[in-house]
Write an enzyme that holds these catalytic residues in place. Structure first.
Site, PDB file in Angstrom:
ATOM      1  CB  ILE A  18      -0.975   0.002   1.190  1.00  0.00           C
ATOM      2  CG1 ILE A  18      -1.993  -1.131   1.031  1.00  0.00           C
ATOM      3  CG2 ILE A  18      -1.706   1.346   1.287  1.00  0.00           C
ATOM      4  CD1 ILE A  18      -2.902  -1.328   2.220  1.00  0.00           C
TER       5      ILE A  18
ATOM      6  CG  ASP B 151       9.044  -1.523   7.147  1.00  0.00           C
ATOM      7  OD1 ASP B 151       9.572  -2.331   7.946  1.00  0.00           O
ATOM      8  OD2 ASP B 151       8.049  -1.807   6.465  1.00  0.00           O
TER       9      ASP B 151
ATOM     10  NE  ARG C 108      -7.055  -4.776  11.257  1.00  0.00           N
ATOM     11  CZ  ARG C 108      -7.537  -4.664  10.029  1.00  0.00           C
ATOM     12  NH1 ARG C 108      -7.680  -3.482   9.476  1.00  0.00           N
ATOM     13  NH2 ARG C 108      -7.878  -5.740   9.346  1.00  0.00           N
TER      14      ARG C 108
ATOM     15  CG  ASP D  51     -11.153   3.920   7.105  1.00  0.00           C
ATOM     16  OD1 ASP D  51     -12.301   4.393   6.976  1.00  0.00           O
ATOM     17  OD2 ASP D  51     -10.825   2.794   6.684  1.00  0.00           O
TER      18      ASP D  51
ATOM     19  CD  GLU E 178     -12.996  -0.114  13.386  1.00  0.00           C
ATOM     20  OE1 GLU E 178     -13.599  -0.954  12.682  1.00  0.00           O
ATOM     21  OE2 GLU E 178     -11.864   0.313  13.108  1.00  0.00           O
TER      22      GLU E 178
ATOM     23  CG  HIS F 134     -12.570  -0.553   9.065  1.00  0.00           C
ATOM     24  ND1 HIS F 134     -12.163  -1.182  10.222  1.00  0.00           N
ATOM     25  CD2 HIS F 134     -11.723  -1.003   8.100  1.00  0.00           C
ATOM     26  CE1 HIS F 134     -11.138  -1.972   9.955  1.00  0.00           C
ATOM     27  NE2 HIS F 134     -10.855  -1.876   8.679  1.00  0.00           N
TER      28      HIS F 134
END
Length: 316
Positions: A152, A171, A235, A259, A264, A283
């Protein structure tokens, strides 16, 4: 063979399963009735879920016929992958099927933060004509920091390049020869702190694990620019939401686009709801018509491969 689908799936997935000879039972609300789910799961060879169905040892023990678990998405925190491996049940996920949709969501958030056209339109409709307030800013030469450099982030970076943005990333599992660095041109930072200090926009693309839980909390938020924005499509739990609410209310950072949340749907009492500089969505970053057709069809197709003993590139 019988397949049970406990959450929302597009019709293309159901038709693919039927074309492969599956008997399909689809109830998109079954995940809300745990007792009934445990009662019916023994009848099925495969179960297909999204992110709400808890696929733990209890469910796998009850599902004595289970030979495959399908995940309509990429996050796996609702599935006990370790236990599934111990029981020899392959877990199939929608590898890269929604990556473009998530990447486009991130760019949408960045554009919205820079040029809030929806707010300008409301102002004009209410009789305003405030050109100064809605002047906005360019993306050109702004810096986007990507935390987690997977597929992504690779797609976000390609799109951000088109706007002339500077793209940096962090990363610890990426080397200089990985494609996101070698071919996409992301400049890797040695530490998270470096990325936080330099970024105008920070986008999160990491799984929720013990090492990433509350990866951004008060110390990290304090290192961000007062003019910066954070975007989370990965997440809930990656960001310490209490710390974020405080940072937003105190204008330590300019804003946030979330998001995903730790719980949730969001609770009515959540402090983020008091922050005007946060945009909350349900989401949906990976939910476009195109991505859901791909996701539903891919998982159904790969479930069929697994149950036929064929090799699948979409298993964990």
């Amino acid at each position: 063979m019988k397949a049970l689908i406990t959450e929302l799936i597009w019709s293309e997935g159901i038709e693919e399963l039927k074309d492969q000879g599956f008997e399909v039972h689809y109830d998109e609300n079954l995940w809300t009735d745990r007792e009934r789910l445990l009662q019916v799961i023994p009848e099925y060879d495969a179960v297909i879920v999204r992110n709400q169905t808890i696929v733990n040892e209890e469910l796998m023990e009850a599902g004595s016929r289970l030979k495959a678990i399908g995940r309509l998405g990429v996050g796996l925190d609702n599935i006990d992958v370790k236990r599934a491996k111990e029981k020899g049940i392959p877990v199939v996920f929608a590898r890269h099927a929604n990556a473009t949709s998530v990447a486009e969501y991130v760019l949408t958030a960045i554009l919205s933060a820079s040029r809030p056209l929806h707010l300008a339109s409301v102002d004009v409709r209410n009789g305003g004509w405030n050109r100064k307030k809605y002047t906005g800013g360019e993306l050109y030469q702004k810096t986007i920091g990507l935390i987690g450099l997977g597929e992504i982030s690779h797609r976000v970076a390609k799109r951000a390049h088109a706007f002339g943005m500077t793209i940096i990333g962090y990363d610890p599992f990426i080397t200089e020869y990985d494609h996101v660095v070698a071919e996409t041109g992301v400049h890797v930072k040695e530490t998270l702190e470096e990325l936080l200090l330099e970024s105008d926009f920070i986008s999160l693309h990491v799984p929720l694990t013990p090492s990433t839980e509350h990866l951004l909390s008060t110390p990290e938020l304090n290192r961000m620019k007062p003019s910066s924005y954070v975007i989370n499509t990965s997440r809930g739990g990656i960001i310490d939401e209490q710390a974020l609410a405080a940072a937003l209310q105190n204008q330590q950072i300019a804003g946030a686009y979330l998001d995903v949340l730790e719980q949730e749907p969001i609770l009515d009492s959540h402090p983020l709801l008091l922050c005007e500089n946060v945009t909350l969505t349900p989401h949906v970053a990976g939910l476009t018509e195109e991505s859901q057709v791909r996701t539903s069809f891919l998982v159904a197709k790969e479930i069929g491969k697994v149950l036929k003993g064929e090799r699948s590139l979409c298993t964990v």
